[in-house]
Structures are given as C-alpha cells and as structure tokens.
Enzyme design. Structure first.
Site, mmCIF file in Angstrom:
data_model
loop_
_atom_site.group_PDB
_atom_site.id
_atom_site.type_symbol
_atom_site.label_atom_id
_atom_site.label_comp_id
_atom_site.label_asym_id
_atom_site.label_seq_id
_atom_site.Cartn_x
_atom_site.Cartn_y
_atom_site.Cartn_z
ATOM 1 N N TYR A 1 10.550 8.781 -1.309
ATOM 2 C CA TYR A 1 9.258 8.259 -0.831
ATOM 3 C C TYR A 1 9.455 7.233 0.285
ATOM 4 O O TYR A 1 8.871 7.347 1.364
ATOM 5 C CB TYR A 1 8.476 7.629 -2.002
ATOM 6 C CG TYR A 1 7.329 6.753 -1.531
ATOM 7 C CD1 TYR A 1 6.183 7.319 -0.987
ATOM 8 C CD2 TYR A 1 7.406 5.359 -1.612
ATOM 9 C CE1 TYR A 1 5.132 6.516 -0.530
ATOM 10 C CE2 TYR A 1 6.369 4.554 -1.165
ATOM 11 C CZ TYR A 1 5.236 5.136 -0.615
ATOM 12 O OH TYR A 1 4.203 4.346 -0.163
ATOM 13 N N LYS B 1 8.432 7.341 4.310
ATOM 14 C CA LYS B 1 7.514 6.380 4.944
ATOM 15 C C LYS B 1 8.210 5.701 6.131
ATOM 16 O O LYS B 1 7.591 5.504 7.179
ATOM 17 C CB LYS B 1 7.030 5.327 3.932
ATOM 18 C CG LYS B 1 6.111 5.848 2.850
ATOM 19 C CD LYS B 1 4.801 6.450 3.355
ATOM 20 C CE LYS B 1 3.816 5.430 3.866
ATOM 21 N NZ LYS B 1 2.478 6.050 4.137
ATOM 22 N N THR C 1 4.266 0.769 4.102
ATOM 23 C CA THR C 1 4.621 0.050 2.885
ATOM 24 C C THR C 1 5.814 -0.890 3.087
ATOM 25 O O THR C 1 6.700 -0.591 3.903
ATOM 26 C CB THR C 1 4.973 1.065 1.778
ATOM 27 O OG1 THR C 1 5.611 0.397 0.700
ATOM 28 C CG2 THR C 1 5.929 2.158 2.271
ATOM 29 N N ASP C 2 5.855 -1.949 2.278
ATOM 30 C CA ASP C 2 7.013 -2.853 2.332
ATOM 31 C C ASP C 2 8.261 -2.202 1.722
ATOM 32 O O ASP C 2 9.358 -2.756 1.831
ATOM 33 C CB ASP C 2 6.694 -4.183 1.633
ATOM 34 C CG ASP C 2 6.479 -4.059 0.130
ATOM 35 O OD1 ASP C 2 6.430 -2.934 -0.396
ATOM 36 O OD2 ASP C 2 6.356 -5.122 -0.527
ATOM 37 N N GLU C 3 8.096 -1.032 1.079
ATOM 38 C CA GLU C 3 9.274 -0.367 0.480
ATOM 39 C C GLU C 3 10.274 0.061 1.539
ATOM 40 O O GLU C 3 11.434 0.320 1.219
ATOM 41 C CB GLU C 3 8.843 0.873 -0.319
ATOM 42 C CG GLU C 3 8.152 0.501 -1.586
ATOM 43 C CD GLU C 3 8.310 1.549 -2.693
ATOM 44 O OE1 GLU C 3 7.404 1.621 -3.512
ATOM 45 O OE2 GLU C 3 9.316 2.270 -2.721
HETATM 46 P P1 NAD Z 1 -2.930 7.840 -3.407
HETATM 47 O O1 NAD Z 1 -1.792 8.674 -3.909
HETATM 48 O O2 NAD Z 1 -3.837 7.194 -4.375
HETATM 49 O O3 NAD Z 1 -3.856 8.735 -2.447
HETATM 50 C C1 NAD Z 1 -3.323 9.588 -1.474
HETATM 51 C C2 NAD Z 1 -4.485 10.407 -0.900
HETATM 52 O O4 NAD Z 1 -3.956 11.244 0.150
HETATM 53 C C3 NAD Z 1 -5.132 11.348 -1.931
HETATM 54 O O5 NAD Z 1 -6.544 11.285 -1.801
HETATM 55 C C4 NAD Z 1 -4.611 12.713 -1.538
HETATM 56 O O6 NAD Z 1 -5.487 13.766 -1.890
HETATM 57 C C5 NAD Z 1 -4.449 12.568 -0.030
HETATM 58 N N1 NAD Z 1 -3.464 13.510 0.524
HETATM 59 C C6 NAD Z 1 -2.185 13.719 0.078
HETATM 60 N N2 NAD Z 1 -1.597 14.668 0.821
HETATM 61 C C7 NAD Z 1 -2.503 15.045 1.770
HETATM 62 C C8 NAD Z 1 -2.468 15.973 2.841
HETATM 63 N N3 NAD Z 1 -1.377 16.721 3.081
HETATM 64 N N4 NAD Z 1 -3.556 16.098 3.632
HETATM 65 C C9 NAD Z 1 -4.665 15.336 3.372
HETATM 66 N N5 NAD Z 1 -4.756 14.466 2.365
HETATM 67 C C10 NAD Z 1 -3.687 14.301 1.575
HETATM 68 O O7 NAD Z 1 -2.271 6.797 -2.422
HETATM 69 P P2 NAD Z 1 -2.561 5.228 -2.255
HETATM 70 O O8 NAD Z 1 -1.852 4.496 -3.326
HETATM 71 O O9 NAD Z 1 -4.005 5.032 -2.062
HETATM 72 O O10 NAD Z 1 -1.783 4.942 -0.892
HETATM 73 C C11 NAD Z 1 -2.424 5.167 0.353
HETATM 74 C C12 NAD Z 1 -1.457 4.828 1.474
HETATM 75 O O11 NAD Z 1 -1.050 3.465 1.360
HETATM 76 C C13 NAD Z 1 -0.169 5.654 1.459
HETATM 77 O O12 NAD Z 1 0.167 5.957 2.785
HETATM 78 C C14 NAD Z 1 0.863 4.727 0.837
HETATM 79 O O13 NAD Z 1 2.159 5.025 1.313
HETATM 80 C C15 NAD Z 1 0.372 3.376 1.336
HETATM 81 N N6 NAD Z 1 0.689 2.221 0.473
HETATM 82 C C16 NAD Z 1 0.396 2.259 -0.869
HETATM 83 C C17 NAD Z 1 0.651 1.122 -1.648
HETATM 84 C C18 NAD Z 1 0.325 1.100 -3.128
HETATM 85 O O14 NAD Z 1 0.665 0.112 -3.793
HETATM 86 N N7 NAD Z 1 -0.318 2.109 -3.685
HETATM 87 C C19 NAD Z 1 1.198 -0.024 -1.053
HETATM 88 C C20 NAD Z 1 1.500 -0.009 0.306
HETATM 89 C C21 NAD Z 1 1.218 1.111 1.070
HETATM 90 O O1 DAU Z 2 5.623 -1.784 -2.434
HETATM 91 C C1 DAU Z 2 4.605 -0.893 -2.080
HETATM 92 C C2 DAU Z 2 4.735 0.368 -2.897
HETATM 93 O O2 DAU Z 2 4.332 0.026 -4.221
HETATM 94 C C3 DAU Z 2 3.913 1.537 -2.373
HETATM 95 O O3 DAU Z 2 4.417 1.931 -1.113
HETATM 96 C C4 DAU Z 2 3.946 2.728 -3.322
HETATM 97 O O4 DAU Z 2 3.048 3.724 -2.875
HETATM 98 C C5 DAU Z 2 3.542 2.262 -4.702
HETATM 99 O O5 DAU Z 2 3.710 3.333 -5.607
HETATM 100 C C6 DAU Z 2 4.383 1.060 -5.146
HETATM 101 O O6 DAU Z 2 5.757 1.448 -5.418
HETATM 102 P P1 DAU Z 2 6.552 0.883 -6.701
HETATM 103 O O7 DAU Z 2 7.620 1.823 -7.045
HETATM 104 O O8 DAU Z 2 6.896 -0.547 -6.539
HETATM 105 O O9 DAU Z 2 5.301 0.952 -7.756
HETATM 106 P P2 DAU Z 2 5.192 1.480 -9.256
HETATM 107 O O10 DAU Z 2 3.830 1.085 -9.720
HETATM 108 O O11 DAU Z 2 5.614 2.881 -9.419
HETATM 109 O O12 DAU Z 2 6.252 0.562 -10.013
HETATM 110 C C7 DAU Z 2 6.174 -0.855 -9.958
HETATM 111 C C8 DAU Z 2 7.366 -1.392 -10.730
HETATM 112 O O13 DAU Z 2 7.181 -1.105 -12.120
HETATM 113 C C9 DAU Z 2 8.694 -0.777 -10.338
HETATM 114 O O14 DAU Z 2 9.697 -1.760 -10.405
HETATM 115 C C10 DAU Z 2 8.930 0.279 -11.422
HETATM 116 C C11 DAU Z 2 8.268 -0.331 -12.650
HETATM 117 N N1 DAU Z 2 7.703 0.636 -13.602
HETATM 118 C C12 DAU Z 2 6.828 1.567 -13.153
HETATM 119 C C13 DAU Z 2 6.280 2.503 -13.991
HETATM 120 C C14 DAU Z 2 5.322 3.547 -13.477
HETATM 121 C C15 DAU Z 2 8.016 0.559 -14.956
HETATM 122 O O15 DAU Z 2 8.789 -0.332 -15.398
HETATM 123 N N2 DAU Z 2 7.464 1.480 -15.810
HETATM 124 C C16 DAU Z 2 6.626 2.465 -15.386
HETATM 125 O O16 DAU Z 2 6.189 3.307 -16.229
#
Ligand code: NAD
Ligand code: DAU
Length: 342
Positions: A149, A153, A124-126
C-alpha cells in the site's frame, strides 16, 4: 466552483463531499467504482442536493475518465480513490497497484490533456515509513515504504509531482496521518475496535501494541484539503497531522473504557508483516501557508465517533455482512485462537 472528486463514496472522500456540498462551497461530481469500501449510504445526507451528482466508474478506465472530465469541465479534481488498507495490500497486492498507480496515472493524463486547472492528490504519511524518535517527518523527509500500500502511494505521489515538474501541470500533494470518525469501514483500527467492543467480541491487537499513530479527525483532514485546494502552491507537498500521537494499545484501552467493556476482551495476535513502528509528521507548512490547524480534541472526537457507531447500527450491520466476513477470516485466521471468530 465545480469539482470532480474521486473515491467520494469512501470514508474520507464522502466526508469531503458532505462538507463541500452542504456548505455550498462547490458542486461535486463523485467518480467512484463502489468497491467493497465505497458506500452510497455515506452520501445520504446530501445526495438529493442539486450541487451533487454520482458518476459510477473506474479511475483506470481512460475513456470513461476523459469523457467525464470533458463533460464536467471541472475547476479541480480532488483525488481520494484508492485501495486504502495495509492488511488487504499484504494479503492481495494486485488491486493496490492497479488503482493507486495505474488509476492515478490515468487521471493525471486525462487532466493534463484536458487542461484541468488544479489537481489535488490525496496521499499519506505512510510514505515516510517508520520514523525513529525524536524525529518528525517534514515534506523533505526521505520515502521509506514498507507495505505494498505505502509503496503504491509513494509511487503515485512521485507520478503526480512529475506531472508538475515535466508538464507544469497544477498538482498539489497532501500527506495525512491516520484518520478516524463516522462512516469509516471497520477494517481500520478504530472502527474495528469500536464495532467489536460494542458487540462484546475479541479485540485483536497486533504485536506488542506499542506502535504509534498520529490520529486526525476526518473533518479536520477535509478542512485541510479545502485549504490546500484554495491556497496550496502548485508542485508542493503538504503534510496534515492530528498532533495526537498514541500507541495502539492506549487507543484500544480508551475504546474499551468508553464502551463500558473489559480489558479481558483484548486478544494479542501475530504482528503485521513489515509493521511500521511509529508515524510522526510536522504540519507546520500547511499551517503557515493556509492557516489550517486541527480543531477536534481526540477524546471528544473518539466519543463522538463511538456515539455515531452506536446510533448507526444498521450502517454497521450492512457493511459487516458478506465480503467483510471473508476478509476478516483471511486476515485474522491463524493469528491467534479466538480473534478469527468474528
Ligand atoms: P476508503 O477505502 O474508505 O475509500 C476508497 C474509495 O475509493 C471507495 O469509495 C472506493 O469505492 C473508491 N475506489 C477504489 N478503487 C477505485 C477505482 N479504481 N475507481 C474509482 N473509485 C475507486 O479510503 P479512505 O480511507 O477514505 O482514503 C481515501 C484516500 O485518503 C486514499 O487515497 C488514502 O490513501 C488516503 N489516506 C487515508 C488515510 C486514512 O487514515 N484512512 C490517511 C491518509 C491518507
Ligand atoms: O498513516 C495513514 C494511513 O493510516 C493511511 O494511509 C491508511 O490508508 C490507513 O489505513 C492507515 O494505515 P495504518 O496501517 O496505520 O492503519 P490501521 O487502522 O490499519 O492500523 C493502525 C494501527 O493499528 C497499526 O499499527 C496496526 C494496528 N492494528 C490494526 C488493526 C486493523 C491492530 O493492532 N489490530 C488490528 O486489527
């Protein structure tokens, strides 16, 4: 080509599995623990394909992981499984470190022992933390994590890269920006706001709502991972961004408009602790080396996503029942008057 995909029942992992299996690009064994975020309904469109198989297990279980790799003999592992939500990592950090660090270590070690030819670690870019304007992070930008988190990562990225440096294991790391699209669990900003707006519930905006995120359509992200899987260089990091930086409040207002709601639904709530102000990355490297570019325009992607949630109300009702209600109360109770009431 045979893949083991971890976390393939989650939001991004399931999109990757659906795209990979339906295009016939590879066969997939999906290793997933089915935490609150894992949902086999996300795989319904492909789950009867002969190219797909589910393996229920935990990436922290070394014996299970080694047996699966030995049996499948994959050409690559694509590692999505993680505890992925920042607010949950603040409320309860232990599972984040268990899965994101120990789970990644367990997979890397089994892949090394069993000589898996390729390992894509999805990150992730985080990990770059908050970035001041006018800068955008490239892959050499320092890591400045704020939340449990993002720290977990960053740790797992460094672990994966160390396996390349030390053991010459063929590892590639990707760092994507904020994803959105169908099947996203309604704890993240966009699906939470869509779900609440469609039901006429309050829309909890943290702090002043001026935090900036770069929005990437989930299928664009998955195409980038397919490109990196095919063409990425071992030991390298690839940023993957959506070229669509927007303040949160602007995103919420667009959702309000597209769902025909009123801005009076917005509820200003107490800010997230350690809240990163701005994420911004350049994706020049992945474009230059693999030819990938994001294709989905944000307005079209957001409308498509809203329409998907409207027509998949049963999916939303199922994931919003049970555990979600407890999480919602814990995260939003006390932040402001009405936001805690779902
Ligand atoms: P998600 O939370 O929707 O899904 C996570 C999945 O991992 C679930 O199916 C869960 O059951 C499985 N899991 C969790 N713990 C496990 C374990 N111990 N063993 C096996 N399976 C397990 O996540 P997502 O949003 O789809 O993100 C997927 C990946 O992409 C993550 O690594 C996250 O850090 C990365 N990522 C997410 C975002 C985003 O915006 N959501 C952005 C950049 C990177
Ligand atoms: O940048 C990539 C990341 O983006 C991923 O690695 C993470 O898995 C994913 O959860 C996401 O992280 P963020 O913290 O940026 O996403 P989130 O959707 O939780 O929040 C986006 C923005 O919105 C953040 O600035 C917090 C704000 N927010 C979020 C929620 C859930 C609110 O203002 N209100 C809310 O209820």
């Amino acid at each position: 080509m045979k893949l083991i995909v971890t976390g393939g029942a989650g939001f991004i992992g399931s999109a990757f599995v659906r795209m990979t299996v339906s295009s016939g690009l590879a066969s997939v064994v999906n290793l997933d623990k089915l935490t609150y975020a894992g949902n086999l309904a996300n795989l319904a469109p492909i789950d009867s394909s002969p190219l797909y198989r589910f393996a229920h297990g935990d990436i922290c279980d070394a014996e299970f992981v080694a047996n699966l790799i030995a049996e499948v003999q994959p050409d690559a592992i694509v590692h999505f499984a993680a505890e992925s939500h920042v607010d949950r990592s603040i409320l309860s950090p232990a599972p984040v470190f268990e899965t994101n660090l120990r789970g990644t270590f367990t997979l890397l070690e089994a892949a090394r022992q069993l000589k898996v030819p390729r390992f894509v670690h999805v990150s992730t870019d985080e990990v770059y933390g908050s970035i001041d304007e006018p800068h955008d992070a490239d892959e050499d930008y320092p890591l400045r994590t704020a939340s449990p988190y993002s720290a977990s990562k960053a740790g797992s990225d460094l672990l994966a890269l160390s396996y390349y440096t030390t053991y010459k294991m063929p590892v590639v790391v990707t760092r994507a920006s904020n994803n959105y699209g169908p099947y996203q669990f309604p704890e993240k900003l966009i699906p939470l706001m869509i779900s609440n707006a469609l039901a006429g519930r309050r829309l909890p905006v943290y702090g002043d709502g001026q935090q900036v995120r770069d929005w990437l359509y989930v299928e664009d992200h998955c195409r980038a991972i397919q490109s990196v899987l095919a063409k990425g260089r071992e030991g390298q990091i690839y940023n993957i961004g959506g070229s669509c930086a927007l303040p949160n409040l602007e995103v919420v207002k667009r959702i309000i408009k597209a769902t025909g709601q009123d801005e009076s639904l917005i509820e200003w709530v107490k800010d997230r602790p350690g809240h990163d102000r701005r994420y911004a990355i350049t994706s020049d490297k992945v474009s230059r080396e693999t030819g990938w570019e994001p294709q989905m325009d944000f307005e079209a992607g957001l409308q498509y996503t809203i329409d998907w949630y409207k027509t998949n109300q049963a999916w939303m009702d199922a994931v919003r029942s049970g555990e979600y209600q407890d999480y919602y109360r814990k995260n939003y109770a006390g932040r402001a008057g009405g936001a805690a009431s779902e």
